[in-house]
Design a protein around this motif. Structure first.
Motif, PDB file in Angstrom:
ATOM      1  N   GLY A 150       3.213  26.321 -27.538  1.00  0.00           N
ATOM      2  CA  GLY A 150       2.479  26.854 -28.669  1.00  0.00           C
ATOM      3  C   GLY A 150       3.352  27.518 -29.716  1.00  0.00           C
ATOM      4  N   VAL A 151       4.558  27.955 -29.327  1.00  0.00           N
ATOM      5  CA  VAL A 151       5.435  28.627 -30.290  1.00  0.00           C
ATOM      6  C   VAL A 151       5.842  27.698 -31.426  1.00  0.00           C
ATOM      7  CG1 VAL A 151       6.311  30.211 -28.560  1.00  0.00           C
ATOM      8  CG2 VAL A 151       7.506  28.076 -28.951  1.00  0.00           C
ATOM      9  N   LEU A 152       5.706  26.398 -31.226  1.00  0.00           N
ATOM     10  CA  LEU A 152       6.114  25.443 -32.257  1.00  0.00           C
ATOM     11  C   LEU A 152       4.956  24.956 -33.113  1.00  0.00           C
ATOM     12  CD1 LEU A 152       8.677  23.252 -30.271  1.00  0.00           C
ATOM     13  CD2 LEU A 152       9.135  25.081 -31.899  1.00  0.00           C
ATOM     14  N   SER A 153       3.766  25.464 -32.890  1.00  0.00           N
ATOM     15  CA  SER A 153       2.594  24.950 -33.604  1.00  0.00           C
ATOM     16  C   SER A 153       2.720  25.097 -35.114  1.00  0.00           C
ATOM     17  CB  SER A 153       1.330  25.659 -33.117  1.00  0.00           C
ATOM     18  OG  SER A 153       1.422  27.059 -33.338  1.00  0.00           O
ATOM     19  N   GLY A 154       3.438  26.109 -35.576  1.00  0.00           N
ATOM     20  CA  GLY A 154       3.587  26.301 -37.008  1.00  0.00           C
ATOM     21  C   GLY A 154       4.625  25.411 -37.649  1.00  0.00           C
ATOM     22  N   LEU A 155       5.376  24.664 -36.848  1.00  0.00           N
ATOM     23  CA  LEU A 155       6.431  23.807 -37.388  1.00  0.00           C
ATOM     24  C   LEU A 155       6.089  22.328 -37.339  1.00  0.00           C
ATOM     25  CD1 LEU A 155       9.546  25.576 -35.832  1.00  0.00           C
ATOM     26  CD2 LEU A 155       8.812  25.622 -38.220  1.00  0.00           C
ATOM     27  N   MET A 205       1.147   9.927 -17.324  1.00  0.00           N
ATOM     28  CA  MET A 205       0.719   9.878 -15.925  1.00  0.00           C
ATOM     29  C   MET A 205      -0.514  10.733 -15.674  1.00  0.00           C
ATOM     30  SD  MET A 205       4.448  10.042 -14.041  1.00  0.00           S
ATOM     31  CE  MET A 205       3.696  10.123 -12.411  1.00  0.00           C
ATOM     32  N   GLY A 206      -1.022  11.396 -16.712  1.00  0.00           N
ATOM     33  CA  GLY A 206      -2.227  12.189 -16.564  1.00  0.00           C
ATOM     34  C   GLY A 206      -2.047  13.473 -15.793  1.00  0.00           C
ATOM     35  N   VAL A 207      -0.797  13.973 -15.693  1.00  0.00           N
ATOM     36  CA  VAL A 207      -0.543  15.178 -14.897  1.00  0.00           C
ATOM     37  C   VAL A 207      -0.589  16.457 -15.726  1.00  0.00           C
ATOM     38  CG1 VAL A 207       0.815  13.956 -13.174  1.00  0.00           C
ATOM     39  CG2 VAL A 207       1.951  14.879 -15.221  1.00  0.00           C
ATOM     40  N   GLY A 208      -0.749  16.321 -17.032  1.00  0.00           N
ATOM     41  CA  GLY A 208      -0.789  17.506 -17.875  1.00  0.00           C
ATOM     42  C   GLY A 208      -0.360  17.194 -19.286  1.00  0.00           C
ATOM     43  N   ARG A 209       0.076  18.231 -19.999  1.00  0.00           N
ATOM     44  CA  ARG A 209       0.488  18.060 -21.389  1.00  0.00           C
ATOM     45  C   ARG A 209       1.900  18.598 -21.577  1.00  0.00           C
ATOM     46  NH1 ARG A 209      -3.276  20.033 -25.869  1.00  0.00           N
ATOM     47  NH2 ARG A 209      -2.996  22.069 -24.878  1.00  0.00           N
ATOM     48  N   TYR A 210       2.649  17.912 -22.439  1.00  0.00           N
ATOM     49  CA  TYR A 210       4.057  18.236 -22.634  1.00  0.00           C
ATOM     50  C   TYR A 210       4.426  18.073 -24.104  1.00  0.00           C
ATOM     51  CZ  TYR A 210       5.221  13.284 -23.201  1.00  0.00           C
ATOM     52  OH  TYR A 210       5.311  12.000 -23.664  1.00  0.00           O
ATOM     53  N   MET A 211       5.647  18.501 -24.452  1.00  0.00           N
ATOM     54  CA  MET A 211       6.163  18.372 -25.801  1.00  0.00           C
ATOM     55  C   MET A 211       7.057  17.136 -25.887  1.00  0.00           C
ATOM     56  SD  MET A 211       6.057  19.921 -28.772  1.00  0.00           S
ATOM     57  CE  MET A 211       5.562  21.579 -28.293  1.00  0.00           C
ATOM     58  N   GLU A 212       6.730  16.228 -26.774  1.00  0.00           N
ATOM     59  CA  GLU A 212       7.506  15.005 -26.912  1.00  0.00           C
ATOM     60  C   GLU A 212       8.861  15.287 -27.553  1.00  0.00           C
ATOM     61  OE1 GLU A 212       4.846  11.089 -27.418  1.00  0.00           O
ATOM     62  OE2 GLU A 212       4.608  12.516 -29.064  1.00  0.00           O
ATOM     63  N   SER A 213       9.877  14.530 -27.121  1.00  0.00           N
ATOM     64  CA  SER A 213      11.215  14.633 -27.713  1.00  0.00           C
ATOM     65  C   SER A 213      11.997  13.377 -27.370  1.00  0.00           C
ATOM     66  CB  SER A 213      11.948  15.876 -27.188  1.00  0.00           C
ATOM     67  OG  SER A 213      12.269  15.711 -25.815  1.00  0.00           O
ATOM     68  N   ASP A 214      13.157  13.226 -28.017  1.00  0.00           N
ATOM     69  CA  ASP A 214      14.016  12.109 -27.633  1.00  0.00           C
ATOM     70  C   ASP A 214      14.879  12.531 -26.448  1.00  0.00           C
ATOM     71  OD1 ASP A 214      16.124  13.647 -28.585  1.00  0.00           O
ATOM     72  OD2 ASP A 214      16.488  12.433 -30.360  1.00  0.00           O
ATOM     73  N   ALA A 215      15.810  11.681 -26.052  1.00  0.00           N
ATOM     74  CA  ALA A 215      16.601  11.947 -24.851  1.00  0.00           C
ATOM     75  C   ALA A 215      17.444  13.209 -24.962  1.00  0.00           C
ATOM     76  CB  ALA A 215      17.505  10.749 -24.544  1.00  0.00           C
TER      77      ALA A 215
END
Length: 372
Positions: A255-260, A269-279
């Motif tokens: 949530g700290v990045l919501s303003g950016l 896999m339906g196990v939850g939620r995450y922040m997308e990024s490259d490698a």
């Protein structure tokens, strides 16, 4: 010019005004777990000014030890973090207690706000705030979490080897979890709880591995002497187990990045939620990286630490590119001739006097030959 001066001058190209007069940091790391401290260590060793802001709420605090971390297997989570903090500060990194509440952009910088009303200005931001485990709604699970209520066989399987292990089914992944724990114990029981019946193929797999299946909803735990002894079913039946595997839902603390701009998304896999990024951990938003469980929901401590180092290398590389571009721009600007310097005067003389600027004249040769 010394190396230190080269570094300081290179950063001048990206520095701006700050109300308190302090220079902006190279990097703020939000979160001081394995990923954050590993990143901070790498950045501090790269001679970057780095600040770690940590709320002091590590995900693995309830666990007795960290396992599968080469040369640190069995270390208490708190001890691992203490050693990591010591290493970071040894190289000049700073660590402060605080809760990061948000981040915003101000010109070329990122402003990181904290719950106490403070803020820190930085050129780059690395978020390593981890995740929250959302456990099934069964009384007593949270109190035993990380001890004899667990989810990862690679983290805890050895410690419960050969014990009666229960698997609380809340979705289709329960069968897979049971088959995994069967590697550590011959006594595994699946409690169907709120999940549907296994498929025919899964029934065959469970039967082949000697895994018992118990129908009915689990409504509580039996605990004696601060040890799990079994589970209680809505039917009144009690089934003895010494460990209970669950499948929590993983919710990234992003949530700290919501303003950016970056958003938390559902995991494939339906196990939850995450922040997308490259490698490398780059979020696609200028100046912002992520590492650890906030972007990799299944990462253990060793993997989280590795991702922190990997992100730090990428962040430093990005800063090196920015420092170099600023240095090139300054060098190019330094080539412009001064308005009254020798180069400028020579150019004016050539335009006005031509070859006569050297005091030479052109006259016919006496013998009609070439002019001299």
């Amino acid at each position: 010019m010394t190396k230190t001066n080269e570094r300081d001058n290179a950063q001048d190209g990206e520095r701006g005004d700050e109300r308190d007069g302090a220079e902006p940091l190279d990097v703020v790391v939000a979160g001081g777990g394995a990923a954050g401290l590993s990143a901070a260590l790498t950045l501090a060793r790269a001679r970057r000014s780095v600040l770690v802001i940590d709320s002091g709420e590590p995900r693995n605090a309830p666990a007795a030890g960290v396992h599968g971390y080469l040369s640190r297997d069995g270390s208490a989570p708190g001890e691992l973090l203490r050693a990591g903090r010591e290493e970071v500060t040894r190289y000049g990194g700073r660590i402060v207690s605080g809760l990061v509440t948000g981040a915003r952009r101000s010109g070329p910088y990122l402003i990181v706000d904290t719950a106490d009303g403070g803020s820190h200005r930085a050129r780059r931001l690395l978020v390593t705030t981890g995740l929250v485990d959302e456990l099934p709604d069964v009384p007593g699970l949270r109190e035993r979490w990380g001890r004899d209520v667990l989810h990862c066989p690679y983290c805890h399987g050895w410690e419960v080897r050969d014990m009666p292990i229960g698997v609380l089914a809340t979705g289709p992944a329960a069968v897979h979890q049971a088959l995994l724990f069967r590697q550590w114990s011959p006594d595994v029981t699946v409690f169907l709880h709120t999940a549907g019946d296994p498929t025919q193929e899964q029934w065959e797999q469970l039967a082949a591995r000697g895994i018992e299946v118990v129908d009915g909803e689990v409504i509580g735990l039996d605990v004696e002497g601060d040890r799990l002894r079994g589970v209680r079913l809505a039917s009144g039946r009690r089934v003895p187990v010494r460990a209970l595997a669950v499948a929590p839902r993983f919710e990234a603390r992003g949530g700290v990045l919501s303003g950016l701009g970056p958003t938390i998304v559902e995991h494939p896999m339906g196990v939850g939620r995450y922040m997308e990024s490259d490698a490398s951990g780059f979020t696609g938003v200028e100046g912002v990286w992520v590492a650890g469980n906030v972007s990799d929901l299944m990462a253990g401590v060793a993997v989280a630490a590795a991702s922190g180092m990997q992100a730090a290398v990428a962040v430093n590389g990005d800063l090196v590119a920015a420092d170099t571009a600023a240095a090139v721009a300054r060098r190019a600007a330094g080539r412009a001739p001064a308005p009254f310097g020798p180069s400028a005067e020579a150019a004016v003389c050539e335009r006005v006097l031509g070859v006569r600027r050297h005091g030479l004249t052109t006259a016919p040769a006496p013998d009609g030959g070439p002019d001299t």
